[in-house]
Motif scaffolding. Structure first.
Motif, PDB file in Angstrom:
ATOM      1  N   LYS A   8       0.533  -1.021  -0.041  1.00 45.77           N
ATOM      2  CA  LYS A   8       0.194  -0.084   0.078  1.00 45.77           C
ATOM      3  C   LYS A   8       0.946   1.166   0.026  1.00 45.77           C
ATOM      4  O   LYS A   8       0.505   2.165  -0.921  1.00 45.77           O
ATOM      5  N   VAL A   9       1.974   1.246   0.905  1.00 43.61           N
ATOM      6  CA  VAL A   9       2.644   2.373   0.884  1.00 43.61           C
ATOM      7  C   VAL A   9       3.531   2.611  -0.553  1.00 43.61           C
ATOM      8  O   VAL A   9       3.614   3.783  -0.929  1.00 43.61           O
ATOM      9  N   PRO A  16       0.331   8.756  -8.941  1.00 42.08           N
ATOM     10  CA  PRO A  16      -0.086  10.132  -8.850  1.00 42.08           C
ATOM     11  C   PRO A  16      -1.282  10.249  -7.821  1.00 42.08           C
ATOM     12  O   PRO A  16      -1.806   9.194  -7.585  1.00 42.08           O
ATOM     13  N   PRO A  17      -1.418  11.145  -7.051  1.00 38.74           N
ATOM     14  CA  PRO A  17      -0.676  12.459  -7.105  1.00 38.74           C
ATOM     15  C   PRO A  17       0.713  12.392  -6.402  1.00 38.74           C
ATOM     16  O   PRO A  17       1.594  13.356  -6.680  1.00 38.74           O
ATOM     17  N   ALA A  18       1.100  11.634  -5.615  1.00 32.20           N
ATOM     18  CA  ALA A  18       2.200  11.431  -4.549  1.00 32.20           C
ATOM     19  C   ALA A  18       3.424  11.330  -5.600  1.00 32.20           C
ATOM     20  O   ALA A  18       4.446  12.074  -5.155  1.00 32.20           O
ATOM     21  N   SER A  19       3.280  10.584  -6.590  1.00 27.26           N
ATOM     22  CA  SER A  19       4.442  10.389  -7.590  1.00 27.26           C
ATOM     23  C   SER A  19       4.770  11.671  -8.263  1.00 27.26           C
ATOM     24  O   SER A  19       6.101  11.795  -8.498  1.00 27.26           O
ATOM     25  N   GLY A  23       8.479  13.417  -8.001  1.00 32.46           N
ATOM     26  CA  GLY A  23       9.193  13.760  -9.107  1.00 32.46           C
ATOM     27  C   GLY A  23       9.775  15.248  -9.031  1.00 32.46           C
ATOM     28  O   GLY A  23      10.786  15.586  -9.376  1.00 32.46           O
ATOM     29  N   LEU A  24       8.543  16.143  -8.649  1.00 31.22           N
ATOM     30  CA  LEU A  24       9.196  17.397  -8.426  1.00 31.22           C
ATOM     31  C   LEU A  24       9.956  17.982  -7.428  1.00 31.22           C
ATOM     32  O   LEU A  24      10.928  19.031  -7.765  1.00 31.22           O
ATOM     33  N   LYS A  49       3.355  12.200 -16.593  1.00 23.62           N
ATOM     34  CA  LYS A  49       2.638  10.914 -16.270  1.00 23.62           C
ATOM     35  C   LYS A  49       1.173  11.127 -15.522  1.00 23.62           C
ATOM     36  O   LYS A  49       0.264  10.306 -15.726  1.00 23.62           O
ATOM     37  N   THR A  50       1.086  12.228 -14.863  1.00 24.93           N
ATOM     38  CA  THR A  50      -0.086  12.488 -14.135  1.00 24.93           C
ATOM     39  C   THR A  50      -1.113  13.045 -15.158  1.00 24.93           C
ATOM     40  O   THR A  50      -2.299  12.538 -15.142  1.00 24.93           O
TER      41      THR A  50
END
Length: 259
Positions: A8-9, A16-19, A23-24, A49-50
């Motif tokens: 899960k983590v 996305p949106p965490a990815s 990346g940023l 990607k998002t």
């Protein structure tokens, strides 16, 4: 840490949106190190990607194979089963003192469909499967999914005597294993979201639960949406893409129940 928590983590941060945030952040670090070209590449990949996953044709393509299989296998006989099993995931239990009432989620169709099947006479009882990280209080807030589903089913006309809680599980494999132990080899009608049915049935076969698929909560196809929603990136499409990718990741990497 248990396998399901690790998965899960990892899924949370890989999608996305965490990815995009990851990346940023990486792009910012690279920029500080004066690797500006790599920084632009990292930032561009994160945003692209998002945007791609938020594009409806992409989300449709990702979710379609999961639901196609669910439709193909949804020809189970309309009776007779020992129980209807409603898997957790359709309702969020209460979290006192912050919230005292359950909150219906995107998969709440599971509960409604289980009630509908019961009223059709598919089975004489409904097993509601889903625990919670907070202990349920007798007569207090519904702090497990099973208790929240029980209360909702009662509102839908299912008698309390026909509802059997399984409130110890925290994930799908535990749902399936605990139900298997409760029904002791008898056949059940398994209710879950269409995108989740492939994995649920695979787990049922692995652990020896005799289950027939009754999928619900289907994704609205292109033809059922306004034309302007089919081509502009949007939050709903991103959500469906993430749901589908999580299922594929679980199917590929989750080894629980395969020993």
């Amino acid at each position: 840490m248990e396998t399901f928590l690790v998965l899960k983590v990892l899924a949370q941060w890989a999608l996305p949106p965490a990815s995009m945030a990851v990346g940023l952040v990486i792009a910012g670090i690279l920029a500080l190190l004066r690797w500006r070209r790599l920084a632009w590449v990292a930032a561009s990949v994160a945003v692209l990607k998002t945007l791609v996953l938020a594009w409806p044709p992409v989300s449709d393509a990702l979710i379609r194979p999961l639901e196609r299989e669910a439709r193909a296998n949804a020809s189970a006989p309309g009776c007779c089963y020992d129980a209807i099993v409603a898997l957790g995931g359709g309702i969020n239990p209460a979290a006192p003192p912050h919230t005292l009432e359950p909150d219906l989620g995107d998969g709440a169709d599971r509960i409604w469909y289980a009630a509908q099947l019961f009223h059709r006479g598919v089975a004489p009882r409904i097993i509601v499967s889903g625990g919670g990280f907070m202990a349920a209080n007798n007569g207090g807030p519904a702090t497990t999914e099973a208790e929240a589903m029980r209360r909702f089913l009662k509102d839908l006309g299912v008698p309390d005597s026909a509802i059997v809680p399984e409130d110890r599980s925290l994930n799908t494999i535990q749902n399936i294993e605990n139900v298997r132990d409760m029904v002791k080899g008898r056949r059940v009608a398994l209710v879950t979201s269409a995108y989740h049915m492939r994995r649920s049935m695979a787990l049922a076969r692995r652990v020896g639960l005799d289950a027939a698929p009754f999928p619900t909560d289907f994704h609205a196809p292109e033809q059922a949406r306004p034309w302007w929603e089919n081509w502009a990136p949007n939050v709903a499409a991103l959500s469906w893409s993430v749901v589908a990718l999580r299922e594929y990741m679980a199917l590929l990497f989750d080894r629980r129940g395969r020993e």
